[in-house]
Design an enzyme around this catalytic site. Structure first.
Site, PDB file in Angstrom:
ATOM      1  N   THR A  49      36.743 -53.809  29.418  1.00 49.19           N
ATOM      2  CA  THR A  49      37.286 -54.866  28.566  1.00 49.19           C
ATOM      3  C   THR A  49      38.665 -55.320  29.015  1.00 49.19           C
ATOM      4  O   THR A  49      39.009 -56.497  28.874  1.00 49.19           O
ATOM      5  CB  THR A  49      37.330 -54.382  27.102  1.00 49.19           C
TER       6      THR A  49
ATOM      7  N   SER B 296      31.693 -50.368  31.397  1.00 50.25           N
ATOM      8  CA  SER B 296      31.701 -48.943  31.729  1.00 50.25           C
ATOM      9  C   SER B 296      30.381 -48.233  31.488  1.00 50.25           C
ATOM     10  O   SER B 296      30.137 -47.164  32.053  1.00 50.25           O
ATOM     11  CB  SER B 296      32.818 -48.225  30.969  1.00 50.25           C
TER      12      SER B 296
ATOM     13  N   THR C 221      36.199 -48.790  27.898  1.00 52.63           N
ATOM     14  CA  THR C 221      36.399 -47.726  26.921  1.00 52.63           C
ATOM     15  C   THR C 221      35.108 -47.032  26.493  1.00 52.63           C
ATOM     16  O   THR C 221      35.154 -45.910  25.977  1.00 52.63           O
ATOM     17  CB  THR C 221      37.093 -48.274  25.664  1.00 52.63           C
ATOM     18  N   ASP C 222      33.942 -47.678  26.684  1.00 50.35           N
ATOM     19  CA  ASP C 222      32.694 -47.088  26.189  1.00 50.35           C
ATOM     20  C   ASP C 222      32.426 -45.717  26.800  1.00 50.35           C
ATOM     21  O   ASP C 222      31.932 -44.813  26.116  1.00 50.35           O
ATOM     22  CB  ASP C 222      31.511 -48.016  26.478  1.00 50.35           C
TER      23      ASP C 222
END
Length: 328
Positions: free
Chosen positions: A16, A58, A90-91
Site C-alpha cells: 500500500t 504483499s 501490511t497484509d
C-alpha cells in the site's frame, strides 16, 4: 561513526505504501524506491540508496522473494551500508519480518515498514513511517535488535509483531510484550530488548523449484474429520492446525489427525494469538496431552503463520520440525 558515513539502503517491495488510485478504480502498486525516497526527506547526515526488488501486493510475496531479499541485504552489508529499510505491504508484513529473522541475511539492522493508506490518500502514513524507519536503521543501537518493524512511531521485534486491525493506521502490535521502543520528535528511543533464540535457516533448492506446500486449517466448534481428509493429497507437504484455546480440537478430529500425522508432519498451534501451545494440561480426546500421544507436533511459541513458514523452510532443507528448538 561520523554522520556523513551513514548509508541506508531502501529496498522497495510494493504494498500500500507504493499504491496509487486510478480514476474510477481501486489502488494498485505503482511507486518504486525512487518515488518513495523522493517523497520522504532523509534525516540529516543520512544518505539513502535505492533498490527495487518487487512491486507486489504483499499477499503475492513468496518465500523465494524473501530469499532474494536476504541476498539483497547481504549484498548491502558487503557494500558497507549501515542498515536496510524494506517497504512492504501490511497484509503479510509480519510473515516476511519473521522469515527474515530465521533466514541468513547478514548482521546489519533491518527495518520493515509500510502504510495503511495509499500514497495519494489524505493523511497518507507512508512518508512518516518510512522516515522513522530510516532513523531507526541509522541508530547506533539498532544492530543489536535484529529484524524490526516500524509502524506508527513504534519499533517492534520482527518475531513478536502482528497486524491487529484491517484498516486503521495504528495497525500493528506486539502484545503482550510491547514495542522495543518509539520514535518521538524524530528521536529514536530503545526501551526494551527481545531475548528469543531463533533457529537460523535458508530456503533449500528443490529439484523442481517448488516451495513446500503447508496450509493452515483453523479449528472451531467440532472440527470435522472430513475437512482434515482434504489435506491427504501428496502435493501437500505438511499441515498446521490453528487450534482452539491452548491448541485443541474436537474429539472426533483427533483420530483423523493421528492418521494424517502418520503420513506427513502435523503441527498444532493456537489460534488465540497470545501465549504458547500447551503440552501438558489436558488429557481429554483432542486436548494437548492426547494430541501429543497421537504424534501431533507441538507448535510451542509460534503462531500458525509462523509455524507454516518454519515448516516450509525446514522441509525445503530436508529437516524435521522436532529437530529444532522451535517447539519449546
Amino acid at each position: 561513526m561520523t554522520s556523513d558515513s551513514i548509508r541506508i539502503r531502501l529496498i522497495a517491495m510494493g504494498g500500500t505504501i507504493a499504491m496509487r488510485r486510478e480514476e474510477g478504480q481501486g489502488s494498485t502498486p505503482r511507486d518504486g524506491a525512487d518515488e518513495l525516497a523522493g517523497s520522504t526527506p532523509s534525516p540529516s547526515g543520512v544518505r539513502v540508496e535505492r533498490q527495487d526488488l518487487t512491486l507486489k501486493p504483499s499477499a503475492s510475496v513468496t518465500l523465494a522473494d524473501v530469499a532474494d531479499l536476504c541476498r539483497a541485504i547481504a549484498k548491502a552489508e558487503a557494500d558497507g551500508v549501515t542498515g536496510v529499510v524494506v517497504t512492504h505491504g501490511t497484509d503479510t508484513l509480519e510473515e516476511t519480518a519473521f522469515a527474515l529473522g530465521l533466514m541468513e541475511r547478514g548482521a546489519i539492522p533491518v527495518v520493515v515498514t509500510g502504510a495503511m493508506r495509499s500514497a495519494d490518500s489524505i493523511g497518507a502514513d507512508g512518508p512518516a513511517n518510512l522516515a522513522n524507519a530510516i532513523r531507526v536503521a541509522s541508530h547506533p543501537d539498532a544492530r543489536r535488535h535484529g529484524v524490526m518493524v516500524l509502524f506508527g512511531d513504534e519499533i517492534h521485534a520482527g518475531h513478536f509483531v502482528r497486524k491487529v486491525h484491517s484498516g486503521r493506521p495504528h495497525a500493528f502490535s506486539s502484545e503482550p510484550y510491547g514495542p522495543l521502543g518509539h520514535v518521538t520528535e524524530d528521536v529514536v528511543r530503545f526501551e526494551m530488548a527481545a531475548l528469543v533464540d531463533l533457529p537460523q535457516l535458508t530456503l533449500g533448492e528443490t529439484a523442481d523449484g517448488r516451495i513446500p506446500v503447508v496450509p493452515i486449517l483453523q479449528a472451531g466448534l467440532d472440527l470435522e474429520p472430513e475437512a482434515i481428509r482434504l489435506f491427504e493429497a501428496a502435493e501437500i507437504d505438511a499441515l498446521v492446525i490453528s487450534g482452539v484455546g491452548g491448541g485443541h480440537v474436537s474429539a472426533r478430529a483427533a483420530q483423523e489427525l493421528e492418521r494424517l500425522a502418520r503420513i506427513k508432519p502435523v503441527v498444532m498451534t493456537s489460534r488465540v494469538g497470545m501465549g504458547p501451545t500447551l503440552s501438558n494440561s489436558y488429557a481429554y480426546a483432542g486436548g494437548d496431552i492426547d494430541l501429543g500421544k497421537r504424534g501431533i507436533l507441538n507448535g510451542g511459541r509460534w503462531r500458525p503463520a509462523q509455524a507454516r513458514i518454519l515448516l516450509q523452510l525446514l522441509i525445503s532443507r530436508g529437516m524435521r520440525f522436532e529437530e529444532t528448538r522451535s517447539g519449546q
